[in-house]
Design a protein around this motif. Sequence first.
Motif, PDB file in Angstrom:
ATOM      1  N   GLY A   7       4.692  40.990  -4.706  1.00  0.00           N
ATOM      2  CA  GLY A   7       5.274  39.659  -4.697  1.00  0.00           C
ATOM      3  C   GLY A   7       6.526  39.568  -5.548  1.00  0.00           C
ATOM      4  N   SER A   8       7.330  38.536  -5.296  1.00  0.00           N
ATOM      5  CA  SER A   8       8.546  38.333  -6.082  1.00  0.00           C
ATOM      6  C   SER A   8       8.802  36.841  -6.268  1.00  0.00           C
ATOM      7  N   LYS A   9       9.652  36.533  -7.256  1.00  0.00           N
ATOM      8  CA  LYS A   9       9.954  35.146  -7.590  1.00  0.00           C
ATOM      9  C   LYS A   9      11.422  35.022  -7.962  1.00  0.00           C
ATOM     10  N   ILE A  10      12.073  33.985  -7.411  1.00  0.00           N
ATOM     11  CA  ILE A  10      13.410  33.621  -7.834  1.00  0.00           C
ATOM     12  C   ILE A  10      13.406  32.115  -8.101  1.00  0.00           C
ATOM     13  N   LYS A  11      14.467  31.618  -8.729  1.00  0.00           N
ATOM     14  CA  LYS A  11      14.601  30.184  -8.949  1.00  0.00           C
ATOM     15  C   LYS A  11      15.927  29.708  -8.362  1.00  0.00           C
ATOM     16  N   LYS A  12      15.876  28.565  -7.696  1.00  0.00           N
ATOM     17  CA  LYS A  12      17.086  27.877  -7.240  1.00  0.00           C
ATOM     18  C   LYS A  12      17.150  26.593  -8.036  1.00  0.00           C
ATOM     19  N   LEU A  15      13.783  24.701  -8.657  1.00  0.00           N
ATOM     20  CA  LEU A  15      12.778  25.080  -7.660  1.00  0.00           C
ATOM     21  C   LEU A  15      12.386  26.546  -7.775  1.00  0.00           C
ATOM     22  N   ASN A  16      11.080  26.802  -7.914  1.00  0.00           N
ATOM     23  CA  ASN A  16      10.547  28.155  -7.881  1.00  0.00           C
ATOM     24  C   ASN A  16      10.348  28.572  -6.419  1.00  0.00           C
ATOM     25  N   ILE A  17      10.734  29.794  -6.085  1.00  0.00           N
ATOM     26  CA  ILE A  17      10.509  30.340  -4.743  1.00  0.00           C
ATOM     27  C   ILE A  17       9.787  31.665  -4.912  1.00  0.00           C
ATOM     28  N   ILE A 146       7.496  22.699  -9.366  1.00  0.00           N
ATOM     29  CA  ILE A 146       7.474  22.655  -7.908  1.00  0.00           C
ATOM     30  C   ILE A 146       7.774  24.057  -7.378  1.00  0.00           C
ATOM     31  N   VAL A 147       7.056  24.441  -6.315  1.00  0.00           N
ATOM     32  CA  VAL A 147       7.201  25.808  -5.806  1.00  0.00           C
ATOM     33  C   VAL A 147       7.232  25.828  -4.281  1.00  0.00           C
ATOM     34  N   LEU A 148       8.159  26.625  -3.766  1.00  0.00           N
ATOM     35  CA  LEU A 148       8.168  26.989  -2.356  1.00  0.00           C
ATOM     36  C   LEU A 148       7.492  28.349  -2.281  1.00  0.00           C
ATOM     37  N   ALA A 149       6.280  28.374  -1.756  1.00  0.00           N
ATOM     38  CA  ALA A 149       5.471  29.602  -1.731  1.00  0.00           C
ATOM     39  C   ALA A 149       5.390  30.120  -0.308  1.00  0.00           C
ATOM     40  N   CYS A 150       5.908  31.315  -0.075  1.00  0.00           N
ATOM     41  CA  CYS A 150       5.865  31.910   1.256  1.00  0.00           C
ATOM     42  C   CYS A 150       4.781  32.979   1.314  1.00  0.00           C
ATOM     43  N   PHE A 151       3.830  32.755   2.191  1.00  0.00           N
ATOM     44  CA  PHE A 151       2.703  33.667   2.384  1.00  0.00           C
ATOM     45  C   PHE A 151       2.963  34.550   3.608  1.00  0.00           C
ATOM     46  N   HIS A 152       2.934  35.871   3.395  1.00  0.00           N
ATOM     47  CA  HIS A 152       3.035  36.839   4.488  1.00  0.00           C
ATOM     48  C   HIS A 152       1.678  37.550   4.589  1.00  0.00           C
TER      49      HIS A 152
END
Length: 366
Positions: A7-12, A15-17, A146-152
């Motif tokens: 997994g990985s994480k960046i911030k905009k 907003l956490n992604i 707040i997080v945009l969490a993308c599940f693959h």
Amino acid sequence: METFEKGSKIKKDKLNIIDLHGTWREMGRQYGALMAVELRDIYERAICGRIMKESADPQGLKQQAQKFYANYPYKFKEVLRGMSEGSTLTLEELKLVNALEVIAAMTIMPQQCSGIAVWGDYAEGPLVYGRNYDYLPWFKEFDEDIVLACFHPGDGSLAVATLGYAGEIYAVNGMNEKGIFLELNNGMPSGGALWYDSRVPAVTELFSFLLDCSTLDEIESCFQTTKANFAYIVGVADGQTARCFEWPVFEVKRRESHSRPGLTVLTNHFTEFSWGLPRPDDKTYWMTRTRRQNLLTLAKHFKGTINEKVMMDIMDSKIEELGATTDLTLYQMVVVPERYELWFKIPGAQEWTPIDMKEILKPREG
């Protein structure tokens, strides 16, 4: 970029992604490790520091969080179990974090979410969707969580991104790799306040719909075969059209808008005429009629010219300026599903920020 396992994480800005890969347990571990600080913040300041501290029945809130979790599909429980391995919180603590908005809603309060989708004659180009997420004022203290969490998922399901507060494993906003976007509003003013603890939470069902469905027709079939545990209004859109589902605990109806093809507006009351319901009182129910009418009026005014920029202007219009945004608006989204484009804003804290959903979701060909 921060990484943990796959997994990985960046911030905009705020907003956490996070980008998660593997089994549901593995994605939970990645989520827990990458969002450990935010999960701890929600638990200590929102759950312990406010909700439990101010509640006359904290044990009852814990039981409510347990009931919410109890009817989760196994795969989503696996995410929370994995989060307990990757973060510094226990599973019992994470159950409370996951139920943050459920237990916060145990007291009556304004919920003023609004949504608008335009296409066809109303849009300049492809379909554009605008969405305000409104809730309790003190949630503004948690802008950084707040997080945009993308599940693959590794099980063959579609990739799905959800947007909400850290630790909430369900979908009140979501988009899948086929470009289907959905958002949920409270439907209590029309559908009543009945809550079924014995049903799978509707918000987790919406997550499942996105994992399993590649077309709006498939999503509609899911609505027609699924009972809600509370009254909701859900907007769903692809690149060409949007549909609105009014979803109380006993039935579901797809709202038909014969007089305004190319436009749908969602606030907090049912407008499908076949329900035979009176319009709810505006002052009692969160100015739902006024917000709806304001958005209809703005859409009519800008008809034929609405693109993402015009939609941002519409969403920026406050209720006292004949718009729908209020002091309770926590965050906002504008989405162009056909182009996998999303813009995110926190009023007063983060301006409209573009997010490339295609890069995050990486849709499969075919």
